[in-house]
Every structure is written in structure tokens, then in C-alpha cells.
Motif scaffolding. Structure first.
Motif, PDB file in Angstrom:
ATOM      1  N   ALA A 233    -100.576 112.319-112.125  1.00 25.33           N
ATOM      2  CA  ALA A 233    -101.847 111.686-111.782  1.00 25.33           C
ATOM      3  C   ALA A 233    -101.663 110.560-110.778  1.00 25.33           C
ATOM      4  O   ALA A 233    -102.543 110.288-109.957  1.00 25.33           O
ATOM      5  N   ALA A 234    -100.502 109.900-110.823  1.00 27.85           N
ATOM      6  CA  ALA A 234    -100.237 108.786-109.911  1.00 27.85           C
ATOM      7  C   ALA A 234    -100.069 109.294-108.485  1.00 27.85           C
ATOM      8  O   ALA A 234     -99.813 110.476-108.245  1.00 27.85           O
ATOM      9  N   ASP A 235    -100.208 108.383-107.530  1.00 26.14           N
ATOM     10  CA  ASP A 235    -100.037 108.738-106.127  1.00 26.14           C
ATOM     11  C   ASP A 235     -98.608 109.212-105.870  1.00 26.14           C
ATOM     12  O   ASP A 235     -98.377 110.188-105.150  1.00 26.14           O
ATOM     13  N   GLU A 236     -97.643 108.514-106.501  1.00 23.09           N
ATOM     14  CA  GLU A 236     -96.243 108.830-106.243  1.00 23.09           C
ATOM     15  C   GLU A 236     -95.368 108.236-107.342  1.00 23.09           C
ATOM     16  O   GLU A 236     -95.617 107.139-107.830  1.00 23.09           O
ATOM     17  N   GLU A 237     -94.310 108.958-107.716  1.00 24.88           N
ATOM     18  CA  GLU A 237     -93.278 108.453-108.609  1.00 24.88           C
ATOM     19  C   GLU A 237     -91.941 108.992-108.106  1.00 24.88           C
ATOM     20  O   GLU A 237     -91.832 110.167-107.762  1.00 24.88           O
ATOM     21  N   ASN A 238     -90.933 108.134-108.042  1.00 25.23           N
ATOM     22  CA  ASN A 238     -89.624 108.599-107.623  1.00 25.23           C
ATOM     23  C   ASN A 238     -88.529 107.848-108.360  1.00 25.23           C
ATOM     24  O   ASN A 238     -88.741 106.731-108.840  1.00 25.23           O
ATOM     25  N   SER A 239     -87.363 108.470-108.448  1.00 24.37           N
ATOM     26  CA  SER A 239     -86.232 107.835-109.107  1.00 24.37           C
ATOM     27  C   SER A 239     -84.928 108.416-108.580  1.00 24.37           C
ATOM     28  O   SER A 239     -84.860 109.583-108.169  1.00 24.37           O
ATOM     29  N   TRP A 240     -83.903 107.586-108.595  1.00 22.67           N
ATOM     30  CA  TRP A 240     -82.539 107.934-108.188  1.00 22.67           C
ATOM     31  C   TRP A 240     -81.652 107.394-109.291  1.00 22.67           C
ATOM     32  O   TRP A 240     -81.476 106.169-109.412  1.00 22.67           O
ATOM     33  N   VAL A 241     -81.141 108.260-110.156  1.00 28.52           N
ATOM     34  CA  VAL A 241     -80.482 107.840-111.396  1.00 28.52           C
ATOM     35  C   VAL A 241     -79.023 108.254-111.381  1.00 28.52           C
ATOM     36  O   VAL A 241     -78.697 109.450-111.358  1.00 28.52           O
ATOM     37  N   LEU A 242     -78.136 107.260-111.430  1.00 27.59           N
ATOM     38  CA  LEU A 242     -76.701 107.503-111.417  1.00 27.59           C
ATOM     39  C   LEU A 242     -76.138 107.249-112.811  1.00 27.59           C
ATOM     40  O   LEU A 242     -76.219 106.137-113.345  1.00 27.59           O
ATOM     41  N   GLU A 243     -75.574 108.304-113.400  1.00 32.34           N
ATOM     42  CA  GLU A 243     -74.998 108.231-114.740  1.00 32.34           C
ATOM     43  C   GLU A 243     -73.497 107.986-114.653  1.00 32.34           C
ATOM     44  O   GLU A 243     -72.791 108.621-113.860  1.00 32.34           O
ATOM     45  N   GLY A 244     -73.019 107.057-115.492  1.00 32.22           N
ATOM     46  CA  GLY A 244     -71.594 106.788-115.569  1.00 32.22           C
ATOM     47  C   GLY A 244     -71.091 106.918-116.992  1.00 32.22           C
ATOM     48  O   GLY A 244     -71.863 107.167-117.924  1.00 32.22           O
ATOM     49  N   GLY A 245     -69.806 106.741-117.169  1.00 29.55           N
ATOM     50  CA  GLY A 245     -69.231 106.857-118.492  1.00 29.55           C
ATOM     51  C   GLY A 245     -69.633 105.746-119.440  1.00 29.55           C
ATOM     52  O   GLY A 245     -69.549 105.904-120.659  1.00 29.55           O
ATOM     53  N   HIS A 246     -70.098 104.611-118.891  1.00 38.72           N
ATOM     54  CA  HIS A 246     -70.466 103.464-119.723  1.00 38.72           C
ATOM     55  C   HIS A 246     -71.890 102.971-119.439  1.00 38.72           C
ATOM     56  O   HIS A 246     -72.162 101.774-119.555  1.00 38.72           O
ATOM     57  N   GLY A 247     -72.769 103.876-119.063  1.00 40.48           N
ATOM     58  CA  GLY A 247     -74.144 103.472-118.818  1.00 40.48           C
ATOM     59  C   GLY A 247     -74.721 104.157-117.598  1.00 40.48           C
ATOM     60  O   GLY A 247     -74.147 105.124-117.070  1.00 40.48           O
ATOM     61  N   ALA A 248     -75.850 103.653-117.139  1.00 39.72           N
ATOM     62  CA  ALA A 248     -76.520 104.255-115.991  1.00 39.72           C
ATOM     63  C   ALA A 248     -77.279 103.182-115.212  1.00 39.72           C
ATOM     64  O   ALA A 248     -77.666 102.144-115.766  1.00 39.72           O
ATOM     65  N   ILE A 249     -77.494 103.451-113.946  1.00 47.73           N
ATOM     66  CA  ILE A 249     -78.296 102.591-113.085  1.00 47.73           C
ATOM     67  C   ILE A 249     -79.278 103.470-112.336  1.00 47.73           C
ATOM     68  O   ILE A 249     -79.027 104.667-112.127  1.00 47.73           O
ATOM     69  N   ARG A 250     -80.389 102.890-111.931  1.00 50.34           N
ATOM     70  CA  ARG A 250     -81.349 103.692-111.177  1.00 50.34           C
ATOM     71  C   ARG A 250     -82.156 102.829-110.209  1.00 50.34           C
ATOM     72  O   ARG A 250     -82.334 101.618-110.417  1.00 50.34           O
ATOM     73  N   LEU A 251     -82.642 103.477-109.184  1.00 50.44           N
ATOM     74  CA  LEU A 251     -83.639 102.917-108.280  1.00 50.44           C
ATOM     75  C   LEU A 251     -84.930 103.665-108.572  1.00 50.44           C
ATOM     76  O   LEU A 251     -84.969 104.896-108.498  1.00 50.44           O
ATOM     77  N   ARG A 252     -85.980 102.926-108.919  1.00 49.67           N
ATOM     78  CA  ARG A 252     -87.242 103.556-109.305  1.00 49.67           C
ATOM     79  C   ARG A 252     -88.365 103.075-108.401  1.00 49.67           C
ATOM     80  O   ARG A 252     -88.481 101.886-108.101  1.00 49.67           O
ATOM     81  N   ASN A 253     -89.181 104.028-107.963  1.00 41.84           N
ATOM     82  CA  ASN A 253     -90.345 103.726-107.112  1.00 41.84           C
ATOM     83  C   ASN A 253     -89.974 102.820-105.937  1.00 41.84           C
ATOM     84  O   ASN A 253     -90.611 101.802-105.676  1.00 41.84           O
TER      85      ASN A 253
END
Length: 320
Positions: A233-253
Motif C-alpha cells: 500500500a505504501a509508495d515504496e519500501e526497500n531494504s538491504w540486509v547483510l547477515e553475519g555470524g553474530h548478527g545483522a545490519i541493514r539499510l532500510r528505506n
């Protein structure tokens, strides 16, 4: 040092955004703008009443030190070749071209000539990307990357004036316009891209894609990619999710750097701001680097070679 003369060809939303950062920037002066659209002339008059639309593209190239090309993709390489032949630096929007073979030839020509040229992938200057990079060591050995780009409609509402080509298969589509940014980020953060499989859905006629699914590697790391139009429903949603052995980081919207805590919840960086506030900060940093490139100094802008590698993957997905 004397201010650098900046010329702009193509005065849609991207040309206007760059202009708003160029006008107050101490290292640039606006030397000319050209776009054949009457609406573009009206926007230019509103943005800078002292500036008048140039009579043609050639006059903009003649008067500038560096040319920003924000015209539709089919015009990118003819304008870039003309500017480089005149000894100007060139800052291109992506994709490099509508013809991948021509893009390959152009990059080879430019590299052989030692041309001053770069491509406008703003993630090269994003504070949110810098935060993601700073967090990488904390997640241990990287295991996988997931990229998602989804849209309520395409083109997005603010792109309506460019819908004539953005909505068409030949030059437009969200894979070229948006997914390419996240592939650039994967290339720069992780390494060379290699497409393994892809599927694409098109509507009848010449409309741009409405769905993609792909698997690839970036520096040998497994990557999954998905994109759709009309599923949210939203105009836009995006994510870049990097998984590691001890957690994860992401860039969202686009602008929100986030890190996953031990309890599984995502925590946003304390200084994160929405994209409408982050965009001018990032673009100002791009302008700083553009000044360095124009003067022949080291810079961190996206190279032609990086943009070409991204385009190879994008066009392979779209041809799947």
C-alpha cells in the motif's frame, strides 16, 4: 580556486535536486542548463530567476567545466561523448546507456583516454551507508545479503513528469532506476557481482517490469533479490540486509541504518533521519566529490566500471 562551471542537461527532478545543492556550493557556479520541456523552463525560473534556459545542449557543453547529464537514458552516451571530446568532466545518471554493447564500448574508450567521468550513485556518499560499513566488523563473518525493493505503483508519484519513459520497457522500470542503487552498494561493500538466476514479469504491451526475483553473488557472498509493483500500500519500501555470524545490519528505506540486537529487534542508528532529510546531506557530499573529480583529484564517486558492472546484471535480469 576559481569556482567550477557546472552545466546541466536534463532538468527533471534529478537535475533540479542537483541544482539546489550547486547554487550555494562554494566550489561551483552554474554556467548553463538545457532541457527542451516548457515545464523544465518554468522550474528553472522558479529555482534561479537569474538563470535562463540555454538554447541547446551544445552551448551548455561549451560553457562548462563539468557536465551533469540527467536526460533520459538514450541521450546519456551521445552527450557524454560530446562533452569528453570537448575536454569536459562528466557526471552521468544511470544507467549508462540503453544499449549494453555501447555502454561497454564507452567505458573502454573513457578509461583508455583517462577521462574524468563518474556516475551518480548517491550511496557512495551516504552517511547511512558509512554507518552500515562501520558496523560490519561487529556481525562477524558475513553469510548472505537480501535486497528487497517494492512499490505501490510505478513510476512513483513524484516521477509523473518522466512517466513517458520510466513506465516503458525500453528505458525505464524499477530495476534500472532503483534496484541498481542497491546492486551498486553490494558491489562496493562486498565485491564483484555475478548473476546466477533470474525471473521477471512484464505486463502486456511495452510496459516496464512488475516483478523480479534473482539470485546472485557479490564477492562470492550469496545474494537474493526481489522487487514488485502493486503488492504494497505504501509508495515504496526497500531494504538491504547483510547477515553475519553474530548478527545483522541493514539499510532500510534509503537512509535508515539499523542493527539487529540479540533479542531479534532492529535498533536504528541514533542520528538516522528520513530520506527527505538525508537526501540533501548526501547530495552535498556528492558535490564535494564532484569538485574533486573535476579538478583531477582522488574522489569516491561511482566509477564508470562500477556502473557498467551493475548495468550488466540489471540488463541480464530484465532479459531473463
Amino acid at each position: 580556486m576559481a569556482a567550477l562551471a557546472l552545466g546541466i542537461i536534463g532538468f527533471g527532478i534529478m537535475g533540479e535536486r542537483l541544482l539546489t545543492q550547486a547554487l550555494p556550493h562554494p566550489e561551483f557556479r552554474l554556467s548553463g542548463v538545457w532541457d527542451p520541456s516548457p515545464a523544465a523552463a518554468a522550474r528553472l525560473a522558479a529555482a534561479d530567476p537569474a538563470q535562463r534556459m540555454a538554447p541547446d545542449a551544445g552551448s551548455v557543453i561549451e560553457q562548462c567545466d563539468v557536465l551533469y547529464i540527467a536526460a533520459p537514458p538514450a541521450a546519456h552516451l551521445p552527450l557524454a561523448r560530446q562533452a569528453l571530446a570537448a575536454g569536459r568532466a562528466v557526471f552521468l545518471e544511470k544507467p549508462l546507456a540503453t544499449d549494453l554493447t555501447d555502454a561497454e564500448a564507452f567505458v573502454a574508450e573513457a578509461e583508455a583516454a583517462g577521462a574524468r567521468a563518474a556516475v551518480n550513485f548517491p550511496m557512495a556518499s551516504s552517511p547511512a551507508v558509512a554507518q552500515i560499513a562501520a558496523w560490519r566488523d561487529g556481525i562477524g563473518a558475513t553469510r548472505s545479503l537480501a535486497i528487497g525493493t517494492h512499490f505501490g505503483r510505478w513510476p512513483r508519484g513524484w516521477q509523473h513528469e518522466a512517466a513517458g519513459w520510466l513506465a516503458r520497457r525500453a528505458e525505464g522500470g524499477f530495476t534500472r532506476e532503483v534496484v541498481s542503487h542497491f546492486l551498486f552498494l553490494a558491489r562496493r561493500q562486498l565485491g564483484p557481482l555475478l548473476l546466477q538466476s533470474a525471473a521477471v514479469t512484464y505486463p502486456e504491451g511495452d510496459g516496464a517490469e512488475t516483478r523480479i526475483e534473482a539470485t546472485l553473488t557479490a564477492g562470492g557472498l550469496p545474494v537474493t533479490l526481489s522487487g514488485s509493483v502493486g503488492a504494497i500500500a505504501a509508495d515504496e519500501e526497500n531494504s538491504w540486509v547483510l547477515e553475519g555470524g553474530h548478527g545483522a545490519i541493514r539499510l532500510r528505506n534509503w537512509s535508515l541504518a539499523e542493527r539487529r540486537a540479540d533479542d531479534g529487534r532492529w535498533a536504528t542508528a541514533p542520528d538516522a533521519v528520513p530520506n527527505d532529510r538525508m537526501r540533501p546531506i548526501t547530495l552535498r557530499a556528492q558535490m564535494d566529490k564532484l569538485a574533486a573529480m573535476t579538478r583531477g583529484e582522488p574522489h569516491g564517486l561511482a566509477t564508470l566500471r562500477e556502473a557498467l558492472e551493475v548495468q550488466r546484471v540489471v540488463e541480464a535480469i530484465l532479459a531473463a
